[in-house]
Design an enzyme around this catalytic site. Structure first.
Site, mmCIF file in Angstrom:
data_model
loop_
_atom_site.group_PDB
_atom_site.id
_atom_site.type_symbol
_atom_site.label_atom_id
_atom_site.label_comp_id
_atom_site.label_asym_id
_atom_site.label_seq_id
_atom_site.Cartn_x
_atom_site.Cartn_y
_atom_site.Cartn_z
ATOM 1 N N GLY A 243 0.765 -1.240 0.000
ATOM 2 C CA GLY A 243 0.000 0.000 0.000
ATOM 3 C C GLY A 243 0.793 1.286 0.000
ATOM 4 N N GLU A 285 3.840 -6.696 1.503
ATOM 5 C CA GLU A 285 3.356 -7.015 0.148
ATOM 6 C C GLU A 285 3.309 -5.785 -0.752
ATOM 7 O OE1 GLU A 285 -0.570 -8.410 1.110
ATOM 8 O OE2 GLU A 285 0.106 -10.456 1.404
ATOM 9 N N GLY A 287 3.338 -3.562 -3.992
ATOM 10 C CA GLY A 287 3.161 -3.713 -5.432
ATOM 11 C C GLY A 287 3.622 -2.436 -6.116
ATOM 12 N N ARG A 288 2.786 -1.410 -5.998
ATOM 13 C CA ARG A 288 3.043 -0.129 -6.653
ATOM 14 C C ARG A 288 4.420 0.444 -6.326
ATOM 15 N NH1 ARG A 288 -1.225 3.139 -7.896
ATOM 16 N NH2 ARG A 288 -2.433 2.056 -6.309
ATOM 17 N N ARG A 323 -6.023 3.986 -15.217
ATOM 18 C CA ARG A 323 -5.968 4.701 -13.936
ATOM 19 C C ARG A 323 -6.538 6.124 -13.987
ATOM 20 N NH1 ARG A 323 -2.135 5.989 -11.329
ATOM 21 N NH2 ARG A 323 -3.021 5.480 -9.319
ATOM 22 N N TYR A 327 -9.540 6.075 -11.424
ATOM 23 C CA TYR A 327 -9.220 6.652 -10.109
ATOM 24 C C TYR A 327 -8.959 8.151 -10.180
ATOM 25 C CZ TYR A 327 -7.836 1.705 -9.472
ATOM 26 O OH TYR A 327 -7.777 0.336 -9.462
ATOM 27 N N CYS A 354 -13.743 5.208 -27.673
ATOM 28 C CA CYS A 354 -15.022 5.859 -27.959
ATOM 29 C C CYS A 354 -15.760 6.226 -26.676
ATOM 30 C CB CYS A 354 -15.836 4.889 -28.810
ATOM 31 S SG CYS A 354 -17.425 5.494 -29.273
ATOM 32 N N GLU A 355 -15.120 6.977 -25.804
ATOM 33 C CA GLU A 355 -15.771 7.451 -24.580
ATOM 34 C C GLU A 355 -15.226 8.845 -24.265
ATOM 35 O OE1 GLU A 355 -16.981 5.115 -21.588
ATOM 36 O OE2 GLU A 355 -17.000 3.262 -22.770
HETATM 37 C C1 LIG Z 1 -3.110 -4.909 -4.103
HETATM 38 C C2 LIG Z 1 -2.598 -5.593 -2.906
HETATM 39 C C3 LIG Z 1 -1.300 -5.326 -2.460
HETATM 40 C C4 LIG Z 1 -0.393 -4.314 -3.099
HETATM 41 O O1 LIG Z 1 -0.836 -3.012 -2.977
HETATM 42 P P1 LIG Z 1 0.103 -1.806 -3.458
HETATM 43 O O2 LIG Z 1 -0.683 -0.606 -3.154
HETATM 44 O O3 LIG Z 1 0.327 -1.978 -4.913
HETATM 45 O O4 LIG Z 1 1.366 -1.881 -2.685
HETATM 46 C C5 LIG Z 1 -0.841 -6.043 -1.388
HETATM 47 N N1 LIG Z 1 -1.610 -6.959 -0.752
HETATM 48 C C6 LIG Z 1 -2.877 -7.227 -1.154
HETATM 49 C C7 LIG Z 1 -3.657 -8.244 -0.432
HETATM 50 C C8 LIG Z 1 -3.409 -6.542 -2.224
HETATM 51 O O5 LIG Z 1 -4.664 -6.795 -2.606
#
Ligand SMILES: *Cc1c(COP(=O)(O)O)cnc(C)c1O
Length: 430
Positions: A243, A285, A287-288, A323, A327, A354-355
């Site tokens: 997150g 965890e 991601g981004r 995105r 968002y 087409c939006e």
């Molecule tokens: C999407 C997600 C993440 C990663 O979130 P980021 O904002 O990209 O870091 C981690 N854990 C779970 C369970 C998620 O659904």
């Protein structure tokens, strides 16, 4: 504009990992996603080292949904990352990329029996989202003659400052089990014949630009870990989710670094588990924040139109980057072939879909634009290609990865034949 270290400008052209973006566009065609592998590796190491500075047992699980390309998964596998997978597809690809099953956690609020059976077969721990799912998993594991290792996903009921569509730890969110019901859930798991509760998990949301929400979540998780330990659950891991945000607005936004995150969270974690006399692994965890700024999207200007605004019509829209529409996200744009030229006019970058809402960027001061120019949309490594579609029967574009001197496709461009490939002609139309 402030650029991250892997982006630069040379002879008026934008570069990524020292590769000229205009040459890449000519060589591979556009639209084109370009990813810098070395940037991903350095972000991963930044995370791992920052966490390990405070606590010895850490595992970074890359959130595979952010960018599921096998080449990206392999890069992270080779650096030692695990993965948070949210579907059977992500699980299969993570294993294929070489991430060992013990470094995977199968998350998700709505898993099918087939999903659960796959996790059991591959020996992947499951983050269970409901008691219904717990009992289904118990049955599936029993039928396979195996024990399923699980955590529960805790809903910590925390307000976090981010877009409401990606705040996942609110009391009202669809994810997880309310924190006050968690001890009962583990009691029920301990009573199951084929379930081993070995961890506890939460994930409070995405694109969070402060460390305090993570610190608060960590305190909740430590409190829960205490209750579980006293109940006799032997916790092997406590997973605080992902997150951490990135600064999409390069001039005005500041994001905590992995070091800031670690400093705010890991001492609370370390002191908490020490006090409980346990030494579980700390899982996170991201991601981004691992891959978000590693990619750019290159798109060509088809035409410029002066209307109530000056529209720049490009060949990538929300089919390739959703995105901005989904968002209201802001992405910096750079004219890749005029990267040293001063801003001349205010432009709105419109995709070909087409939006009316298909705008990649609104009211940006950019150098004078003309058909054929290459616009780079920055920070598209997370939830970019991963959320693409074939809407308007547009084939998805190619993805290229650069790594030091090297350049390679990591996905070829689709053709209209790929769009048609899974379609079936009903008998009566033959
Ligand atoms: C999407 C997600 C993440 C990663 O979130 P980021 O904002 O990209 O870091 C981690 N854990 C779970 C369970 C998620 O659904």
């Amino acid at each position: 504009m402030n650029l991250p270290p892997h982006l630069g400008v040379r002879d008026g052209h934008l570069t990524i990992g020292r590769h000229d973006c205009v040459s890449l566009a000519e060589r591979f065609g556009v639209p084109l996603y370009v990813t810098d592998e070395q940037r991903i590796i350095s972000r991963y190491r930044e995370y791992r080292d920052a966490l390990a500075a405070y606590y010895p047992y850490v595992q970074v699980l890359y959130a595979a949904k952010a960018n599921g390309n096998l080449a990206v998964l392999r890069t992270l596998a080779m650096t030692g990352a695990g993965a948070d997978v949210f579907s059977s597809g992500e699980l299969v690809l993570a294993l294929r990329a070489g991430i060992p099953p013990e470094k995977l956690l199968f998350n998700g609020n709505s898993k099918s029996i087939a999903d659960l059976a796959l996790a059991v077969e591959k020996g992947v721990a499951v983050s269970v989202d409901s008691l219904d799912e717990l009992h289904q998993l118990d049955r599936v594991a029993g039928e396979a003659g195996k024990t399923a290792r699980i955590s529960f996903r805790v809903n910590p009921a925390l307000e976090v400052p981010t877009h409401p569509k990606i705040a996942t730890g609110l009391a009202t969110s669809k994810f997880g089990i309310a924190h006050e019901r968690i001890p009962d859930a583990y009691r029920e798991a301990l009573a199951c014949g084929n379930i081993a509760p070995v961890g506890v998990h939460c994930h409070i949301g995405s694109q969070i630009l402060a460390t305090d929400p993570f610190a608060r979540a960590c305190r909740v998780m430590i409190r829960i870990a205490g209750e579980l330990t006293r109940m006799g659950v032997a916790l092997e891991f406590i997973d605080l989710g992902g997150g951490l945000g990135i600064p999409y607005r390069h001039e005005t936004e500041v994001a905590p670094t992995p070091a800031d995150y670690a400093a705010a969270v890991v001492p609370i974690f370390r002191d908490g588990v020490e006090e409980l006399g346990i030494s579980p692994q700390l899982w996170v965890e991201p991601g981004r924040s691992l891959v978000g700024d590693s990619s750019i999207l290159l798109t060509r200007v088809n035409s410029v139109k002066k209307a109530h605004r000056t529209f720049v019509n490009v060949d990538a829209g929300f089919n390739l980057l959703v995105r901005p529409v989904m968002y209201d996200a802001y992405h910096e744009v750079v004219v890749a072939n005029k990267a040293s030229s001063p801003g001349k006019e205010t432009y709105t970058i419109a995709g070909p879909i087409c939006e009316t809402g298909d705008l990649l960027a609104s009211d940006r001061l950019l150098p004078e634009l003309a058909a054929g120019d290459i616009v780079a949309v920055l920070d598209t490594g997370a939830y970019g290609f991963a959320m693409s579609s074939q809407y308007n029967s547009r084939p998805r574009c190619a993805e290229v990865v650069v790594s030091g001197e090297r350049v390679s496709l990591m996905r070829r461009a689709e053709t209209v034949e790929d769009v048609a490939a899974a379609m079936v002609t009903p008998d009566w139309q033959k």
